[in-house]
Write an enzyme that holds these catalytic residues in place. Structure first.
Site, PDB file in Angstrom:
ATOM      1  N   ASP A 109      31.258  34.461  47.752  1.00 10.87           N
ATOM      2  CA  ASP A 109      32.583  34.922  48.149  1.00 10.87           C
ATOM      3  C   ASP A 109      32.529  35.261  49.632  1.00 10.87           C
ATOM      4  O   ASP A 109      31.478  35.150  50.270  1.00 10.87           O
ATOM      5  CB  ASP A 109      33.033  36.104  47.283  1.00 10.87           C
ATOM      6  CG  ASP A 109      32.177  37.334  47.490  1.00 10.87           C
ATOM      7  OD1 ASP A 109      31.284  37.311  48.352  1.00 10.87           O
ATOM      8  OD2 ASP A 109      32.387  38.330  46.779  1.00 10.87           O
ATOM      9  N   SER A 110      33.646  35.674  50.192  1.00 10.37           N
ATOM     10  CA  SER A 110      33.704  35.851  51.643  1.00 10.37           C
ATOM     11  C   SER A 110      33.403  37.280  52.075  1.00 10.37           C
ATOM     12  O   SER A 110      33.246  37.553  53.249  1.00 10.37           O
ATOM     13  CB  SER A 110      35.103  35.492  52.139  1.00 10.37           C
ATOM     14  OG  SER A 110      36.029  36.470  51.657  1.00 10.37           O
ATOM     15  N   GLY A 133      35.600  39.521  51.726  1.00 16.04           N
ATOM     16  CA  GLY A 133      36.923  40.109  51.948  1.00 16.04           C
ATOM     17  C   GLY A 133      37.327  41.074  50.838  1.00 16.04           C
ATOM     18  O   GLY A 133      37.779  42.187  51.095  1.00 16.04           O
ATOM     19  N   PHE A 134      37.115  40.639  49.607  1.00 18.59           N
ATOM     20  CA  PHE A 134      37.545  41.472  48.478  1.00 18.59           C
ATOM     21  C   PHE A 134      36.731  42.757  48.398  1.00 18.59           C
ATOM     22  O   PHE A 134      37.298  43.838  48.177  1.00 18.59           O
ATOM     23  CB  PHE A 134      37.427  40.687  47.166  1.00 18.59           C
ATOM     24  CG  PHE A 134      37.867  41.476  45.970  1.00 18.59           C
ATOM     25  CD1 PHE A 134      39.221  41.696  45.725  1.00 18.59           C
ATOM     26  CD2 PHE A 134      36.939  42.040  45.110  1.00 18.59           C
ATOM     27  CE1 PHE A 134      39.633  42.451  44.628  1.00 18.59           C
ATOM     28  CE2 PHE A 134      37.346  42.796  44.012  1.00 18.59           C
ATOM     29  CZ  PHE A 134      38.692  43.005  43.772  1.00 18.59           C
ATOM     30  N   GLN A 160      47.162  33.873  48.181  1.00 19.59           N
ATOM     31  CA  GLN A 160      47.462  35.254  47.827  1.00 19.59           C
ATOM     32  C   GLN A 160      48.967  35.389  47.534  1.00 19.59           C
ATOM     33  O   GLN A 160      49.612  34.404  47.234  1.00 19.59           O
ATOM     34  CB  GLN A 160      47.034  36.196  48.972  1.00 19.59           C
ATOM     35  CG  GLN A 160      45.518  36.279  49.165  1.00 19.59           C
ATOM     36  CD  GLN A 160      44.846  37.145  48.097  1.00 19.59           C
ATOM     37  OE1 GLN A 160      45.509  37.756  47.247  1.00 19.59           O
ATOM     38  NE2 GLN A 160      43.509  37.171  48.105  1.00 19.59           N
ATOM     39  N   GLY A 202      43.429  37.752  44.378  1.00 19.00           N
ATOM     40  CA  GLY A 202      44.318  38.902  44.235  1.00 19.00           C
ATOM     41  C   GLY A 202      44.914  39.073  42.852  1.00 19.00           C
ATOM     42  O   GLY A 202      45.977  39.683  42.700  1.00 19.00           O
ATOM     43  N   ASP A 238      34.987  33.318  37.720  1.00 20.79           N
ATOM     44  CA  ASP A 238      33.859  34.249  37.803  1.00 20.79           C
ATOM     45  C   ASP A 238      34.372  35.594  37.317  1.00 20.79           C
ATOM     46  O   ASP A 238      35.559  35.900  37.462  1.00 20.79           O
ATOM     47  CB  ASP A 238      33.344  34.414  39.239  1.00 20.79           C
ATOM     48  CG  ASP A 238      34.235  35.326  40.057  1.00 20.79           C
ATOM     49  OD1 ASP A 238      35.328  34.878  40.480  1.00 20.79           O
ATOM     50  OD2 ASP A 238      33.880  36.507  40.239  1.00 20.79           O
ATOM     51  N   CYS A 259      27.307  33.582  16.439  1.00 17.58           N
ATOM     52  CA  CYS A 259      26.576  33.282  17.674  1.00 17.58           C
ATOM     53  C   CYS A 259      25.144  32.885  17.353  1.00 17.58           C
ATOM     54  O   CYS A 259      24.499  33.466  16.493  1.00 17.58           O
ATOM     55  CB  CYS A 259      26.591  34.492  18.586  1.00 17.58           C
ATOM     56  SG  CYS A 259      25.710  34.246  20.144  1.00 17.58           S
ATOM     57  N   CYS A 287      22.718  32.739  19.849  1.00 16.84           N
ATOM     58  CA  CYS A 287      21.860  33.073  20.993  1.00 16.84           C
ATOM     59  C   CYS A 287      20.606  33.794  20.504  1.00 16.84           C
ATOM     60  O   CYS A 287      20.533  34.263  19.361  1.00 16.84           O
ATOM     61  CB  CYS A 287      22.616  33.900  22.034  1.00 16.84           C
ATOM     62  SG  CYS A 287      22.703  35.670  21.674  1.00 16.84           S
ATOM     63  N   CYS A 314      21.172  37.251  18.991  1.00 15.50           N
ATOM     64  CA  CYS A 314      21.786  37.262  17.653  1.00 15.50           C
ATOM     65  C   CYS A 314      20.861  36.670  16.597  1.00 15.50           C
ATOM     66  O   CYS A 314      20.968  37.011  15.420  1.00 15.50           O
ATOM     67  CB  CYS A 314      23.124  36.533  17.697  1.00 15.50           C
ATOM     68  SG  CYS A 314      24.379  37.496  18.584  1.00 15.50           S
ATOM     69  N   HIS A 325      23.570  38.361  25.419  1.00 13.67           N
ATOM     70  CA  HIS A 325      24.537  37.875  24.427  1.00 13.67           C
ATOM     71  C   HIS A 325      25.903  37.603  25.069  1.00 13.67           C
ATOM     72  O   HIS A 325      26.531  36.574  24.789  1.00 13.67           O
ATOM     73  CB  HIS A 325      24.706  38.849  23.262  1.00 13.67           C
ATOM     74  CG  HIS A 325      25.941  38.556  22.482  1.00 13.67           C
ATOM     75  ND1 HIS A 325      26.016  37.511  21.587  1.00 13.67           N
ATOM     76  CD2 HIS A 325      27.187  39.101  22.534  1.00 13.67           C
ATOM     77  CE1 HIS A 325      27.252  37.435  21.107  1.00 13.67           C
ATOM     78  NE2 HIS A 325      27.979  38.390  21.664  1.00 13.67           N
TER      79      HIS A 325
END
Lengths: 395, 395
Positions: free
Chosen positions: A95-96, A98-99, A212, A239, A289, A327, A329, A332, A358
Site C-alpha cells: 500500500d502507499s 496514505g491510509f 475515493q 475509503g 485484502d 473445513c 485445514c 480442523c 484456520h
C-alpha cells in the site's frame, strides 16, 4: 518500457469474473484474497504455512508506512528489497502508506505537499508524500505498488469528500510521475544483485490508482473517471470500511466496480467478511485484502462456513468438534474447539496461531472455490448456497 | 500386571549410553530431550512442527499442576485424556506437580499429608498430595508419570535437605501405592473408548521415582538407594538447576547418575543448556526436559553451535546470515538474523515462533547426533568437538 502486468480474463458470470494476472515475478489467479503482512509478516503464521496447500496464498500485502518506519528504507535496501528481506518468493502488493497515516488522526497534518506526522514508534517527526511513498515502494520492490492517496472519513460531507478526492487526484498524478523516474533505478539495482531475479523481470513494478469519494456516488464516479484518465495498471476502490454503514459500502461497490476498466484488475481495499467478498465478486471485483482473518483470529474469533464462532464462549469447553466441520485445514483435522478454547483461556500463543491458520484457510479456500465456480459457470449457485449456509447458524 | 516399559541398551561409551525405551504407546530412542508442554502446548510451536523432520520430538512433557488447574480434571477426562485433548499421538511424560507447587513459595504450605496452596489463576484454595497427583496423572494418561516429591532449595542445609528427602520418600511410597490402585480404572476406561489405543496397551503407565538431597552428596546417595528400594520403572534426579552453583550440579550428577540402576532409564529433571546435556550424557543420563529452548526463544535468544545469540543486539540489524550457519532447520534455511531481529524489535509473534522452532531444532538435533555418536562409538570425539565449537564464538 516493459509492461507492468498482463490481465487475461478466463471466465465471467454476470459481473463476476475470473482472470490470470501476470506480474513481474508471479502469476495470480483472481478473484484473489491477499493476507495482510503489515511489518513484513502476516501476523501469527509462518511463510511455509502461507505456501502450504491449506492456504496457498498467491500474494500478500506489505505496509509501506510500517516498513518505512521500521526497519527503515536503508535496511530494506541493504537486505535486497522486501522479498529477500523477509524470505518470500511469491507476489506482494504494497500500500502507499496514505491510509495508515490518515488513521493516525490528530497525530498528522495534511498539506498539498504531503502528510506530516509523528511516528507511532518513537514520536519522531516524519513526512510522507507521493514521491516519498513511491521511493519507499520502489525499494520494497513489490510486484504491485499503490498511488499515495488521501482517505475521507465514512461520514464526510460532499464538500469534504470533493476536497479530498481533488487532492488524491493531484497526488495520483505525482505518484505516477515518481514511479516512472524510479523504475529505471530499481531495475538497474536489481540486475546487479540476482541473475535469476532479473530473468523474470518481464514486467516492471505495476502501479494502481485509487478512486475515493466517500459515500457520494457522483463523486465516486468522477474520481474513478479522472483516475482512469491519468492512467494506471489497475484501479482500486479506497475509503470503504472506514465507518460508513454496510449498505453504503455495497452501493458504492455496485455503482463503481462495473464502471472500472474491464480489462484491468479491480481491487477493493481493506474489505471484508467472507460474505462481503462474495458480494463484491458478484459486482465485478478481482482483488481483496483484509486484516479480519488474522486480527479476529488473535482475538479468539473463528470464521466458519456457518458464521462466526467466538472461542471464548463457555459452550465450547467440552466441544469435541473442529472449529468448522466443513473445513479440511490442518487445524480442523487435528484440534477440537475444547482444546483451542483452553489455549485461548490460558493465554497461549498457540490459540492465535491456530485461529489465524484456520481463518486464513477459510478465506483463501473460499476464494479458490469462487474461482472454480466462476470458471465452471456455477457462481450464482455457489453464492446462494454459501450465503444460505453462512446464515443457518453454528452446530 | 503388564510391564510399564522396556529399556534396552543398544550401545555404551564410557558412562554414556544409548537405548530404546518402549512405553505404552511409543518407542523412544535415548538419550532424549523432551520439549516442555506446560498447559498442553509446547509454547509457540504447532504439533506438526514438533513431528517434522526438523524437530522429530519423540516425547513431550505435560505439567500436572497447570493442567489440573486449567482446564481441570473433568475436562481432560471428558475429552478422553491428554493425548486426545491436545491432539498428540506420540509419547508424553507428566511431572507430579510437586515442583510447580514448591515454586509458589509463600503461596503454599507443606504438611505430611500434602501441599496446600492458592491457585495462581484465581487464588482459590487447592490441595495436592501423592494420591491427588497420581489421580490427575492417571487421567492425563501420559506414558510416564512421576512420583509426587518435595524439592529442597539449592542452598538447603544438611538438616533441611534430610527432612525434605524423608518426606519425599514417604510421598514416593504413597505415589506408588496410589498408581497401582488407579491403573486398573484407567485401563478399564480406555478399553471402552478407543480400540486401536487398547491394542497398543502392552504396557501400563510407567512411574518414575525422584532422588532429592540438594547439594549434599551423602544425602543424594541415600535418597537414591532408598527410592530404588521402593522400586520404580525409572529414576530421576530432581532438585537441580534450582539456584545451586553449576559445579554443584555437575558434582551431584557425576556422583549419582552412575549409581542409578543401569538397566532402567535415568532422567535429569529441568536441565539444561546444550553443554549441560552433553556433560550429563557423558555421566550416564538418558532423559532431559528443559524450558530453555522455548522460554529463551520467546525472549530473543537463539542457541547455536557457536554459543548463544541475542537477536536484540544492534549488530544483527543488517546481518544476512541465518541464526546458525551450521543449522539446517527451516528457519535457518529461509530467514536472516536481520529479519528475525526486525520481527523481535517490532513485537511480532513470528519472532517467538521462529526462535522457538530453531532452538528446539538445535536441542533435538544435538540429541540425535549424541545418539548416533554413542551408537557408532564416536561420543568422546563428538563431545570434544561440540564443546570446542560452542566456545569459539559467533561469526
Amino acid at each position: 518500457m516493459n509492461k507492468a502486468l498482463n490481465f487475461e480474463i478466463k471466465a465471467t458470470e454476470g459481473e463476476a469474473r475470473s482472470a490470470t494476472l501476470t506480474t513481474r515475478r508471479a502469476e495470480i489467479e483472481t478473484p484473489v484474497f491477499m493476507p495482510v503482512g503489515t511489518a513484513g509478516t502476516v501476523k501469527g503464521i509462518r511463510f511455509e504455512e502461507l505456501e502450504s496447500s491449506d492456504l496457498d496464498a498467491q500474494i500478500i500485502l506489505g505496509n509501506t508506512y510500517h516498513l518505512w518506519l521500521r526497519p527503515g528504507l536503508e535496511t530494506i535496501r541493504e537486505c535486497g528489497g522486501l522479498h529477500k528481506f523477509i524470505g518470500w518468493k511469491r507476489a506482494m502488493l504494497t500500500d502507499s502508506g496514505g491510509f495508515q497515516v490518515w488513521s493516525l488522526g490528530a497525530l498528522r497534518k495534511i498539506t498539498e505537499e504531503g502528510t506530516e506526522f509523528r511516528s507511532h514508534i518513537d514520536g519522531s517527526r516524519c513526512f510522507l508524500s507521493p514521491e516519498v511513498s513511491m521511493e519507499v515502494q520502489a525499494a520494497l520492490g513489490a510486484e504491485i505498488a499503490m498511488a499515495f492517496d488521501e482517505c475521507a472519513p465514512g461520514e464526510a460531507t460532499h464538500d469534504e469528500a470533493r476536497q479530498s478526492l481533488e487532492l488524491t487526484l493531484r497526488w495520483a498524478k505525482r505518484s505516477k510521475d515518481a514511479l516512472v523516474t524510479q523504475t529505471v533505478g530499481l531495475r538497474a539495482d536489481e540486475s546487479k544483485t540476482d541473475e535469476s531475479q532479473t530473468d523474470s523481470l518481464r514486467y516492471r513494478q505495476a502501479l494502481f490508482g485509487i478512486a475515493q469519494g466517500a459515500g457520494h456516488l457522483d463523486l465516486r464516479r468522477e474520481s474513478l473517471e479522472r483516475t482512469v484518465e491519468i492512467g494506471f495498471d489497475g484501479y482500486a476502490i479506497g475509503g470503504l470500511s472506514v465507518g460508513e454503514e454496510k449498505h453504503v459500502m455495497m452501493e458504492v461497490i455496485e455503482e463503481i466496480a462495473p464502471r472500472m476498466p474491464a480489462d484491468q484488475p479491480r481491487y477493493l481495499m481493506g474489505v471484508g467478511t467472507p460474505e462481503d467478498l462474495i458480494e463484491a465478486v458478484a459486482r465485478g471485483v478481482d482483488m481483496f485484502d483484509c486484516v479480519l482473518p488474522t486480527r479476529n483470529g488473535r482475538n479468539g474469533q473463528a470464521f466458519t462456513s456457518r458464521g462466526k464462532l467466538s472461542i471464548k464462549n463457555a459452550r465450547y469447553a467440552l466441544d469435541q468438534k473442529p472449529l468448522d466441520e466443513s473445513c479440511n485445514c490442518s487445524v480442523c483435522r487435528r484440534h477440537t474447539r475444547a482444546f483451542i478454547r483452553h489455549l485461548y483461556q490460558s493465554g497461549e500463543m498457540l490459540a492465535s496461531i491456530l485461529l489465524t491458520h484456520h481463518n486464513l484457510a477459510f478465506f483463501l479456500d473460499t476464494m479458490k472455490r469462487v474461482r472454480q465456480a466462476i470458471r465452471s459457470g456455477q457462481f450464482a449457485k455457489f453464492r446462494r448456497e454459501f450465503t444460505e449456509q453462512l446464515h443457518c447458524g453454528l452446530e
